[in-house]
Motif scaffolding. Structure first.
Motif, PDB file in Angstrom:
ATOM      1  N   LEU A 221       0.815  -1.215   0.000  1.00 18.68           N
ATOM      2  CA  LEU A 221       0.000   0.000   0.000  1.00 18.68           C
ATOM      3  C   LEU A 221       0.848   1.265   0.000  1.00 18.68           C
ATOM      4  N   SER A 222       1.909   1.292   0.819  1.00 20.75           N
ATOM      5  CA  SER A 222       2.740   2.487   0.898  1.00 20.75           C
ATOM      6  C   SER A 222       3.915   2.446  -0.064  1.00 20.75           C
ATOM      7  N   GLY A 223       4.218   1.247  -0.590  1.00 23.45           N
ATOM      8  CA  GLY A 223       5.399   1.109  -1.429  1.00 23.45           C
ATOM      9  C   GLY A 223       6.685   0.964  -0.636  1.00 23.45           C
ATOM     10  N   ALA A 224       6.569   0.731   0.673  1.00 23.32           N
ATOM     11  CA  ALA A 224       7.751   0.595   1.536  1.00 23.32           C
ATOM     12  C   ALA A 224       8.366  -0.787   1.352  1.00 23.32           C
ATOM     13  N   ARG A 225       9.546  -0.830   0.786  1.00 22.01           N
ATOM     14  CA  ARG A 225      10.290  -2.083   0.599  1.00 22.01           C
ATOM     15  C   ARG A 225      11.734  -1.829   1.011  1.00 22.01           C
ATOM     16  N   PHE A 226      12.063  -2.267   2.226  1.00 28.38           N
ATOM     17  CA  PHE A 226      13.377  -1.977   2.784  1.00 28.38           C
ATOM     18  C   PHE A 226      13.951  -3.212   3.466  1.00 28.38           C
ATOM     19  N   PRO A 227      15.274  -3.365   3.429  1.00 30.34           N
ATOM     20  CA  PRO A 227      15.909  -4.449   4.187  1.00 30.34           C
ATOM     21  C   PRO A 227      16.013  -4.071   5.661  1.00 30.34           C
ATOM     22  N   GLU A 228      16.389  -5.028   6.456  1.00 32.18           N
ATOM     23  CA  GLU A 228      16.656  -4.771   7.871  1.00 32.18           C
ATOM     24  C   GLU A 228      17.934  -3.957   8.024  1.00 32.18           C
ATOM     25  N   GLY A 229      17.988  -3.117   9.059  1.00 31.34           N
ATOM     26  CA  GLY A 229      19.217  -2.441   9.400  1.00 31.34           C
ATOM     27  C   GLY A 229      19.298  -0.997   8.965  1.00 31.34           C
ATOM     28  N   VAL A 230      20.517  -0.459   8.949  1.00 30.45           N
ATOM     29  CA  VAL A 230      20.762   0.955   8.684  1.00 30.45           C
ATOM     30  C   VAL A 230      20.802   1.203   7.177  1.00 30.45           C
ATOM     31  N   GLN A 231      20.188   2.294   6.747  1.00 30.43           N
ATOM     32  CA  GLN A 231      20.171   2.655   5.328  1.00 30.43           C
ATOM     33  C   GLN A 231      19.810   4.127   5.177  1.00 30.43           C
ATOM     34  N   MET A 232      20.139   4.679   4.029  1.00 28.94           N
ATOM     35  CA  MET A 232      19.789   6.055   3.703  1.00 28.94           C
ATOM     36  C   MET A 232      18.542   6.043   2.825  1.00 28.94           C
ATOM     37  N   VAL A 233      17.612   6.935   3.112  1.00 31.17           N
ATOM     38  CA  VAL A 233      16.414   7.051   2.276  1.00 31.17           C
ATOM     39  C   VAL A 233      16.264   8.506   1.847  1.00 31.17           C
ATOM     40  N   SER A 234      15.761   8.691   0.644  1.00 30.90           N
ATOM     41  CA  SER A 234      15.495  10.033   0.138  1.00 30.90           C
ATOM     42  C   SER A 234      14.433   9.925  -0.939  1.00 30.90           C
ATOM     43  N   GLY A 235      13.839  11.057  -1.289  1.00 31.71           N
ATOM     44  CA  GLY A 235      12.855  11.083  -2.354  1.00 31.71           C
ATOM     45  C   GLY A 235      11.687  10.160  -2.081  1.00 31.71           C
ATOM     46  N   ALA A 236      11.306   9.372  -3.093  1.00 37.83           N
ATOM     47  CA  ALA A 236      10.145   8.486  -2.977  1.00 37.83           C
ATOM     48  C   ALA A 236      10.333   7.438  -1.901  1.00 37.83           C
ATOM     49  N   SER A 237      11.578   6.960  -1.706  1.00 35.46           N
ATOM     50  CA  SER A 237      11.792   5.939  -0.676  1.00 35.46           C
ATOM     51  C   SER A 237      11.588   6.522   0.724  1.00 35.46           C
ATOM     52  N   ALA A 238      11.962   7.786   0.925  1.00 37.76           N
ATOM     53  CA  ALA A 238      11.724   8.430   2.220  1.00 37.76           C
ATOM     54  C   ALA A 238      10.224   8.577   2.468  1.00 37.76           C
ATOM     55  N   LEU A 239       9.492   8.939   1.425  1.00 40.07           N
ATOM     56  CA  LEU A 239       8.045   9.062   1.546  1.00 40.07           C
ATOM     57  C   LEU A 239       7.424   7.727   1.928  1.00 40.07           C
ATOM     58  N   ALA A 240       7.864   6.648   1.285  1.00 35.19           N
ATOM     59  CA  ALA A 240       7.333   5.326   1.602  1.00 35.19           C
ATOM     60  C   ALA A 240       7.660   4.938   3.042  1.00 35.19           C
ATOM     61  N   PHE A 241       8.851   5.289   3.510  1.00 40.66           N
ATOM     62  CA  PHE A 241       9.258   4.942   4.871  1.00 40.66           C
ATOM     63  C   PHE A 241       8.317   5.530   5.908  1.00 40.66           C
ATOM     64  N   VAL A 242       7.940   6.786   5.737  1.00 43.92           N
ATOM     65  CA  VAL A 242       7.108   7.438   6.750  1.00 43.92           C
ATOM     66  C   VAL A 242       5.625   7.268   6.492  1.00 43.92           C
ATOM     67  N   ARG A 243       5.236   6.745   5.334  1.00 48.74           N
ATOM     68  CA  ARG A 243       3.823   6.515   5.059  1.00 48.74           C
ATOM     69  C   ARG A 243       3.334   5.191   5.623  1.00 48.74           C
ATOM     70  N   GLN A 244       4.207   4.205   5.728  1.00 48.70           N
ATOM     71  CA  GLN A 244       3.744   2.859   6.054  1.00 48.70           C
ATOM     72  C   GLN A 244       3.026   2.813   7.393  1.00 48.70           C
ATOM     73  N   ARG A 245       1.872   2.186   7.398  1.00 46.56           N
ATOM     74  CA  ARG A 245       1.104   1.961   8.631  1.00 46.56           C
ATOM     75  C   ARG A 245       0.714   0.496   8.770  1.00 46.56           C
ATOM     76  N   HIS A 246       0.284  -0.107   7.672  1.00 49.90           N
ATOM     77  CA  HIS A 246      -0.125  -1.507   7.700  1.00 49.90           C
ATOM     78  C   HIS A 246       1.085  -2.417   7.903  1.00 49.90           C
ATOM     79  N   ASP A 247       0.841  -3.558   8.526  1.00 51.63           N
ATOM     80  CA  ASP A 247       1.857  -4.575   8.797  1.00 51.63           C
ATOM     81  C   ASP A 247       2.861  -4.137   9.863  1.00 51.63           C
ATOM     82  N   LEU A 248       2.610  -3.016  10.532  1.00 52.64           N
ATOM     83  CA  LEU A 248       3.446  -2.635  11.668  1.00 52.64           C
ATOM     84  C   LEU A 248       2.795  -3.162  12.947  1.00 52.64           C
ATOM     85  N   PRO A 249       3.579  -3.618  13.930  1.00 53.09           N
ATOM     86  CA  PRO A 249       2.997  -4.240  15.126  1.00 53.09           C
ATOM     87  C   PRO A 249       1.970  -3.374  15.834  1.00 53.09           C
TER      88      PRO A 249
END
Length: 484
Positions: A221-249
């Motif tokens: 739904l949010s387009g958030a596709r990230f591996p575990e651990g430390v990473q840099m996000v920007s642009g569309a990937s940053a937007l996906a990171f902060v949009r995700q709500r579903h599938d979070l505990p």
């Protein structure tokens, strides 16, 4: 043009908004940036949204309280539709015909150069909306007032799309400010609102933001596709990171944690990376801000620049106390239960120096005796509800089965409606409340009709929304908090 809503909320907006305000404030305080500052401010939309006679008393230390608002809007600050290619770039999703304020942060900026305090307010908090709108989710306050204003303005002859948007947005902002002041007891000094525009450009301008995930995610739904651990996000990937709500505990509360961590990281990097003094980086940012930001009228950004210097050191975040995350409502579906008196006590303690914020003490419900009557037709429902009420401190009286009925009702004696409201709130349901003059004082009778669903039957993707925020978070080697 109707202002619309996309899938996944605009949690990332507050970070960009804070940076934008600080960018303008920094320019205002420097002679080098004065011409640029003047150009941007003259092109920035302002709105008369504040009612400073409402809310609570002013802080004695001269601190400033700012309401940061993220609007999930498909028009810019001037009321012009955003280009489709920009919406596609932002992965904004499908418009759903509504406007919501999906990020609400009350930011306290101290007058002594110390860290700021940000208080997040969950978007689904069920509150009373001033102006005769009744009780609804807080993220609908802006939209309800905006729609009402648009209807009135059209009857008055305002037909221009851009003018209609700007004027109705102002009334939406006024109602939202009154709603927040009524809920928190604080007096809002300044208002800053931003829409979808420009987020990717800003995260890319600062070179991305470091984030740390406890486990990999793959959310369609949010387009958030990230591996575990430390990473840099920007642009569309940053937007996906902060949009995700579903599938979070913990649903939206985990997203609030992401918003808070991302906001701190973004502000710290932007203010320490020289972006605000590098004209080549600053120009694209400020051009975007003119299209996407709305400030309250009369905000003296020169004074604010002096006061906001401590924000470079960071912002401490908290979230208001909440009750049931699956409160059934008459027309809004499931909402988050909040008690204004508890919120006001929490906010007052948090914002006043020397006081430690604590969660409100449990309410003593033992003086309320509840009779539970099973009119649902399912065996054992009354007993299970009685156990829930006992666990929440109520005294349970009679537990019986009665003739089946379609709808649930809670009955109370004259003058004791508040007791019935406490009972149905504890159950996380919304039922009809009826006064019964034959009932004894101190009692509430709950009839569970066929419409009653036990908590495990309810569709509540955000049912963990109100669980406590983590006290401590694991961090990356660089000190970035690791989040879900």
């Amino acid at each position: 043009m109707p202002v619309a809503r996309r899938r996944g909320r605009a949690g990332w907006i507050a970070g960009r908004l804070l940076i934008g305000v600080l960018a303008l404030a920094t320019l205002a305080a420097t002679g080098v940036g004065w011409a640029t500052y003047t150009d941007v401010v003259q092109g920035t939309v302002t709105a008369n949204v504040l009612d400073k006679d409402a809310g609570g008393p002013k802080p004695v230390d001269g601190a400033t309280d700012i309401l940061l608002v993220g609007i999930d809007s498909r028009v810019d600050a001037q009321g012009n539709p955003l280009p489709e290619e920009l919406l596609a770039k932002l992965n904004a999703g499908v418009a759903e015909g509504e406007i919501n304020t999906d990020t609400l942060i009350l930011l306290r900026v101290p007058n002594d150069g110390t860290k700021g305090i940000g208080i997040s307010i969950p978007r689904d908090s069920y509150v009373d909306i001033p102006g005769g709108f009744g009780k609804h989710k807080i993220n609908s306050a802006y939209g309800r007032a905006k729609r009402s204003a648009m209807d009135r303005l059209r009857k008055e002859g305002v037909t221009g799309g851009a003018e209609l948007e700007v004027r109705s947005n102002q009334e939406g902002g006024q109602t939202l400010v009154r709603t927040i002041q009524q809920l928190t007891g604080s007096t809002i000094d300044h208002f800053a609102q931003v829409n979808l525009l420009g987020f990717a450009d800003i995260t890319e301008a600062v070179g991305g933001i470091e984030v740390c995930l406890l486990k990999p995610v793959n959310d369609r739904l949010s387009g958030a596709r990230f591996p575990e651990g430390v990473q840099m996000v920007s642009g569309a990937s940053a937007l996906a990171f902060v949009r995700q709500r579903h599938d979070l505990p913990r649903g939206d509360l985990d997203r609030i944690v992401r918003q808070q961590v991302f906001l701190k990281g973004m502000a710290a990097k932007a203010l320490s990376a020289g972006m605000l003094t590098d004209q080549s980086k600053l120009d694209p940012l400020l051009a975007s801000l003119k299209k996407s930001i709305v400030l309250d009228q009369g905000w003296n950004l020169v004074d604010f620049a002096r006061q906001a210097q401590g924000l470079a050191a960071g912002v401490e975040f908290q979230t208001i106390p909440t009750g049931s995350p699956a409160l059934r409502t008459p027309s809004d579906g499931l909402a988050v239960e909040v008690t204004p008196s508890a919120v006001q006590k929490f906010v007052k303690a948090l914002l006043n120096p020397g006081e430690t914020p604590t969660s409100p003490a449990p309410v003593d419900n033992s003086a309320i005796t509840v009779d539970v009557r099973n009119a649902n037709g399912t065996a054992g429902v009354a007993g299970r509800v009685a156990t829930t009420l006992t666990d929440k401190g109520f005294t349970v009286g009679q537990t019986t089965s009665v003739a089946a009925r379609a709808t649930s009702v809670a009955r109370y004696p004259e003058g004791e409606k508040e007791n019935a409201e406490k009972v149905v709130a504890a159950l996380g349901v919304s039922v009809t409340l009826e006064q019964d003059t034959n009932m004894k004082s101190g009692r509430v009778a709950v009839l569970l009709g066929k419409d009653f669903k036990e908590e495990e039957e309810q569709e509540a993707p955000d049912r963990l929304l109100a669980s406590p925020l983590p006290r401590q978070q694991p961090t990356s080697p660089n000190g970035t908090p690791c989040v879900n």
